[in-house]
Design an enzyme around this catalytic site. Structure first.
Site, mmCIF file in Angstrom:
data_model
loop_
_atom_site.group_PDB
_atom_site.id
_atom_site.type_symbol
_atom_site.label_atom_id
_atom_site.label_comp_id
_atom_site.label_asym_id
_atom_site.label_seq_id
_atom_site.Cartn_x
_atom_site.Cartn_y
_atom_site.Cartn_z
ATOM 1 N N HIS A 1 0.924 -1.086 0.128
ATOM 2 C CA HIS A 1 0.146 -0.297 -0.230
ATOM 3 C C HIS A 1 0.408 1.073 0.182
ATOM 4 O O HIS A 1 0.101 2.405 -0.515
ATOM 5 C CB HIS A 1 -1.070 -0.032 0.712
ATOM 6 C CG HIS A 1 -1.849 -0.901 1.091
ATOM 7 N ND1 HIS A 1 -1.899 -1.844 2.434
ATOM 8 C CD2 HIS A 1 -2.870 -1.383 0.140
ATOM 9 C CE1 HIS A 1 -3.004 -2.995 2.386
ATOM 10 N NE2 HIS A 1 -3.919 -2.713 0.824
ATOM 11 N N LYS B 1 -18.211 -5.953 9.751
ATOM 12 C CA LYS B 1 -17.250 -7.401 8.620
ATOM 13 C C LYS B 1 -16.475 -7.228 9.622
ATOM 14 O O LYS B 1 -15.753 -8.733 9.686
ATOM 15 C CB LYS B 1 -17.007 -7.107 7.115
ATOM 16 C CG LYS B 1 -17.390 -6.773 6.164
ATOM 17 C CD LYS B 1 -16.469 -6.649 4.713
ATOM 18 C CE LYS B 1 -18.126 -6.560 3.654
ATOM 19 N NZ LYS B 1 -17.556 -6.303 2.750
ATOM 20 N N ARG C 1 -1.517 -5.774 -8.065
ATOM 21 C CA ARG C 1 -1.503 -6.623 -7.965
ATOM 22 C C ARG C 1 -0.266 -7.923 -9.441
ATOM 23 O O ARG C 1 0.441 -8.148 -9.476
ATOM 24 C CB ARG C 1 -0.808 -7.797 -6.761
ATOM 25 C CG ARG C 1 -1.243 -6.775 -5.460
ATOM 26 C CD ARG C 1 -1.302 -7.056 -4.420
ATOM 27 N NE ARG C 1 -2.855 -7.807 -4.560
ATOM 28 C CZ ARG C 1 -3.088 -7.503 -3.111
ATOM 29 N NH1 ARG C 1 -3.364 -8.123 -2.611
ATOM 30 N NH2 ARG C 1 -5.269 -8.254 -3.534
ATOM 31 N N SER D 1 -3.256 -7.858 3.063
ATOM 32 C CA SER D 1 -4.015 -7.540 4.744
ATOM 33 C C SER D 1 -3.741 -9.475 4.516
ATOM 34 O O SER D 1 -3.822 -9.505 6.057
ATOM 35 C CB SER D 1 -5.106 -6.438 4.783
ATOM 36 O OG SER D 1 -4.208 -5.091 3.736
#
Ligand code: PNS
Length: 165
Positions: free
Chosen positions: A19, A43, A92, A130
Site C-alpha cells: 500500500h 465485517k 498486483r 492484508s
C-alpha cells in the site's frame, strides 16, 4: 492550474508496504492524495477503522501532500465530496483484475467524472495482502520488510489481546 486530488481507498486492515509503495508513487502524480479507509466494522476487521486510520496517519507524516480520511457509503460520493478527480487502486496480479475492472466500471457508471487509475506496486510486494499478513502473523511468521515496524507492534498487541480474551 487545477489542484488535482486522488483518493486511494481500501480496507487497510492493516496497511502494509505494498500500500505504501502505491501511495509513494501516487504522491508525485497528484497535488494531494487522500488515503480513504473504509468504515466496515460490521465485517469484524482486526482493527477498527479509527485504529487503521491512526496507523496510516503516523506513516503519512513523511509525505506532506498525503492525508487519511475514513469513509462509508459509496466511494464515488466520497470522491465528489473531497473534490477529487481520480480513484487509485493497486493491481498486483492478473487475478486482481476482474474484481477491479468490475468495480471501476460500476464507479464510472455511477459517476462518469471519476477516473480510476491502476498502479502496480514494486514486484517485491506483488504477493502481499492484508489478509496474508494477518494469516501468517497469526502463525508466528516474521513480517520484517512487509509491514512497517509501527504496524508490526500494533499486530503484536492485537494478537496478544485476542489470546488473553
Ligand atoms: O481494500 P479493499 O477491501 O479491496 O477495498 C475495497 C473498497 C473499499 C475500495 C470497496 O469495497 C469500496 O469502494 N467500497 C465502498 C462501497 C462502494 O462504493 N461500492 C461500489 C464499488 S462497485
Amino acid at each position: 492550474m487545477s489542484h488535482r486530488i486522488a483518493v486511494y481507498p481500501g480496507s487497510f486492515d492493516p496497511i502494509h508496504h505494498g500500500h505504501l509503495d502505491i501511495i509513494e508513487r501516487c504522491k508525485d502524480l497528484f497535488d494531494e492524495v487522500i488515503v480513504a479507509v473504509l468504515r466496515n466494522e460490521e465485517k469484524k476487521p482486526l482493527f477498527t477503522s479509527q485504529e487503521r486510520a491512526d496507523m496510516i496517519d503516523e506513516l503519512l507524516d513523511r509525505w506532506p501532500n498525503c492525508r487519511v480520511e475514513r469513509f462509508s457509503g459509496l466511494l464515488v460520493n466520497f470522491v465528489d465530496e473531497m473534490g477529487a478527480c481520480a480513484v487509485v487502486r493497486g493491481l498486483r496480479a492478473v487475478s486482481d483484475f476482474e474484481y477491479e475492472f468490475q468495480m471501476a466500471l460500476m464507479n464510472r457508471r455511477l459517476n462518469p467524472r471519476v477516473a480510476t487509475l491502476f498502479m502496480m506496486p514494486k514486484e517485491d510486494y506483488s504477493f502481499l495482502s492484508s489478509r496474508t499478513v494477518k494469516e501468517v502473523f497469526s502463525f508466528g511468521a516474521n513480517l520484517k520488510g512487509l509491514v512497517p515496524e509501527s504496524v508490526l507492534q500494533h499486530l503484536k498487541r492485537r494478537f496478544e489481546d485476542l489470546q488473553e480474551a
